[in-house]
Motif scaffolding. Structure first.
Motif, PDB file in Angstrom:
ATOM      1  N   GLY A 198       0.802  -1.219   0.000  1.00 64.31           N
ATOM      2  CA  GLY A 198       0.000   0.000   0.000  1.00 64.31           C
ATOM      3  C   GLY A 198       0.832   1.266   0.000  1.00 64.31           C
ATOM      4  N   TRP A 199       1.827   1.325   0.864  1.00 63.20           N
ATOM      5  CA  TRP A 199       2.646   2.536   0.957  1.00 63.20           C
ATOM      6  C   TRP A 199       3.570   2.683  -0.239  1.00 63.20           C
ATOM      7  CZ3 TRP A 199       2.007   6.732   3.792  1.00 63.20           C
ATOM      8  CH2 TRP A 199       1.156   6.651   4.902  1.00 63.20           C
ATOM      9  N   SER A 200       4.157   1.605  -0.721  1.00 64.35           N
ATOM     10  CA  SER A 200       5.076   1.736  -1.852  1.00 64.35           C
ATOM     11  C   SER A 200       4.334   2.040  -3.150  1.00 64.35           C
ATOM     12  CB  SER A 200       5.963   0.500  -1.991  1.00 64.35           C
ATOM     13  OG  SER A 200       5.197  -0.647  -2.217  1.00 64.35           O
ATOM     14  N   ALA A 201       3.079   1.625  -3.250  1.00 68.02           N
ATOM     15  CA  ALA A 201       2.293   1.982  -4.431  1.00 68.02           C
ATOM     16  C   ALA A 201       1.970   3.478  -4.437  1.00 68.02           C
ATOM     17  CB  ALA A 201       0.995   1.173  -4.470  1.00 68.02           C
ATOM     18  N   ARG A 202       1.754   4.012  -3.269  1.00 74.02           N
ATOM     19  CA  ARG A 202       1.415   5.441  -3.149  1.00 74.02           C
ATOM     20  C   ARG A 202       2.660   6.332  -3.212  1.00 74.02           C
ATOM     21  NH1 ARG A 202      -3.441   7.875  -1.135  1.00 74.02           N
ATOM     22  NH2 ARG A 202      -3.037   9.992  -0.425  1.00 74.02           N
ATOM     23  N   TYR A 203       3.766   5.839  -2.669  1.00 75.63           N
ATOM     24  CA  TYR A 203       5.011   6.609  -2.606  1.00 75.63           C
ATOM     25  C   TYR A 203       6.164   5.773  -3.153  1.00 75.63           C
ATOM     26  CZ  TYR A 203       2.231   9.542   0.490  1.00 75.63           C
ATOM     27  OH  TYR A 203       1.245  10.340   1.003  1.00 75.63           O
ATOM     28  N   PRO A 204       6.478   5.911  -4.436  1.00 78.50           N
ATOM     29  CA  PRO A 204       7.595   5.150  -5.015  1.00 78.50           C
ATOM     30  C   PRO A 204       8.881   5.365  -4.208  1.00 78.50           C
ATOM     31  CG  PRO A 204       6.338   6.234  -6.742  1.00 78.50           C
ATOM     32  CD  PRO A 204       5.806   6.759  -5.426  1.00 78.50           C
ATOM     33  N   GLY A 205       9.586   4.292  -3.968  1.00 81.21           N
ATOM     34  CA  GLY A 205      10.807   4.347  -3.179  1.00 81.21           C
ATOM     35  C   GLY A 205      10.576   4.120  -1.698  1.00 81.21           C
ATOM     36  N   TRP A 206       9.310   3.998  -1.306  1.00 77.30           N
ATOM     37  CA  TRP A 206       8.991   3.780   0.112  1.00 77.30           C
ATOM     38  C   TRP A 206       9.580   2.442   0.556  1.00 77.30           C
ATOM     39  CZ3 TRP A 206       6.784   0.319   3.401  1.00 77.30           C
ATOM     40  CH2 TRP A 206       6.396   0.777   4.666  1.00 77.30           C
ATOM     41  N   ASP A 207      10.185   2.473   1.710  1.00 78.25           N
ATOM     42  CA  ASP A 207      10.686   1.249   2.317  1.00 78.25           C
ATOM     43  C   ASP A 207      10.712   1.460   3.827  1.00 78.25           C
ATOM     44  OD1 ASP A 207      11.594  -1.336   2.483  1.00 78.25           O
ATOM     45  OD2 ASP A 207      13.658  -0.864   1.912  1.00 78.25           O
ATOM     46  N   ALA A 208      10.801   0.391   4.557  1.00 79.34           N
ATOM     47  CA  ALA A 208      10.776   0.487   6.011  1.00 79.34           C
ATOM     48  C   ALA A 208      11.507  -0.690   6.618  1.00 79.34           C
ATOM     49  CB  ALA A 208       9.327   0.496   6.504  1.00 79.34           C
ATOM     50  N   HIS A 209      11.844  -0.544   7.880  1.00 79.64           N
ATOM     51  CA  HIS A 209      12.347  -1.683   8.637  1.00 79.64           C
ATOM     52  C   HIS A 209      11.395  -1.914   9.808  1.00 79.64           C
ATOM     53  CE1 HIS A 209      14.278   1.566  10.981  1.00 79.64           C
ATOM     54  NE2 HIS A 209      14.280   0.706  11.984  1.00 79.64           N
ATOM     55  N   ILE A 210      11.490  -3.092  10.366  1.00 74.99           N
ATOM     56  CA  ILE A 210      10.573  -3.484  11.439  1.00 74.99           C
ATOM     57  C   ILE A 210      11.401  -3.745  12.691  1.00 74.99           C
ATOM     58  CG2 ILE A 210       8.877  -5.199  12.178  1.00 74.99           C
ATOM     59  CD1 ILE A 210       8.353  -5.555   9.096  1.00 74.99           C
ATOM     60  N   GLU A 211      10.922  -3.187  13.805  1.00 76.39           N
ATOM     61  CA  GLU A 211      11.629  -3.387  15.061  1.00 76.39           C
ATOM     62  C   GLU A 211      10.646  -3.715  16.172  1.00 76.39           C
ATOM     63  OE1 GLU A 211      12.047   1.183  16.746  1.00 76.39           O
ATOM     64  OE2 GLU A 211      13.646   0.399  15.480  1.00 76.39           O
ATOM     65  N   VAL A 212      11.149  -4.416  17.161  1.00 79.23           N
ATOM     66  CA  VAL A 212      10.350  -4.715  18.353  1.00 79.23           C
ATOM     67  C   VAL A 212      10.189  -3.423  19.142  1.00 79.23           C
ATOM     68  CG1 VAL A 212      10.290  -6.006  20.524  1.00 79.23           C
ATOM     69  CG2 VAL A 212      11.125  -7.111  18.439  1.00 79.23           C
ATOM     70  N   VAL A 213       8.980  -3.153  19.605  1.00 81.84           N
ATOM     71  CA  VAL A 213       8.725  -1.970  20.422  1.00 81.84           C
ATOM     72  C   VAL A 213       9.321  -2.208  21.802  1.00 81.84           C
ATOM     73  CG1 VAL A 213       6.916  -0.584  21.508  1.00 81.84           C
ATOM     74  CG2 VAL A 213       6.656  -1.333  19.133  1.00 81.84           C
ATOM     75  N   ASP A 214      10.179  -1.288  22.206  1.00 80.44           N
ATOM     76  CA  ASP A 214      10.858  -1.428  23.498  1.00 80.44           C
ATOM     77  C   ASP A 214      10.528  -0.257  24.435  1.00 80.44           C
ATOM     78  OD1 ASP A 214      12.227   0.623  22.273  1.00 80.44           O
ATOM     79  OD2 ASP A 214      14.218  -0.218  22.596  1.00 80.44           O
TER      80      ASP A 214
END
Length: 153
Positions: free
Chosen positions: A88-104
């Motif tokens: 969803g996000w990368s379709a709306r914003y080309p180049g969108w990427d993310a990493h995932i982390e445990v909430v601490d």
């Protein structure tokens, strides 16, 4: 996925009056996750945070037990939720990427949340914890978890 009209989050009344799924998808996902973890502290769930790379929107917090995930959509497989979010996000914003982390950090603590540019529970127009509790009470959790796990097989 939901994308708000620009400016809605700046107005507490407009934000509060969004339908629950949109409210908990755009700016209150951390409240829903925090209330879920408090209510189901014995179920082995923990919170994950999707953090977009610099210059992009799309921060999201959800809970998971490593296989099953829960957020404003309800229950799904963790990997499917992440894939849906990325798509969803990368379709709306080309180049969108993310990493995932445990909430601490505590998801219902205003100071901790403000440090991360999120609103604390006492910074909404009304009580988002009560709203999250009511939202969670709509679900038959055991049945829905079993249904999602059945898909995984």
């Amino acid at each position: 996925m939901y994308f708000l009209k620009p400016g809605i989050k700046k107005y507490p009344e407009k934000r509060w009056h969004l339908p629950d799924r949109i409210f908990f998808s755009f700016g209150a996902c951390h409240i829903l996750a925090g209330v879920f973890l408090k209510k189901f502290s014995d179920k082995g769930f923990y919170a994950l945070r999707i953090l977009p790379k610099a210059g992009f929107y799309g921060n999201h917090i959800f809970v998971t037990d490593g296989i099953v995930a829960f957020d404003f959509h309800g229950y799904s497989l963790k990997n499917q939720l992440i894939a849906h979010f990325r798509k969803g996000w990368s379709a709306r914003y080309p180049g969108w990427d993310a990493h995932i982390e445990v909430v601490d950090f505590p998801l219902l603590d205003t100071d901790s949340l403000n440090q991360r540019k999120m609103l604390g529970p006492n910074q909404y127009l009304f009580n988002p914890i009560k709203r999250a509790e009511q939202f969670l009470n709509r679900f038959d959790h055991e049945h829905l978890i079993a249904k999602v796990l059945k898909k995984a097989c």
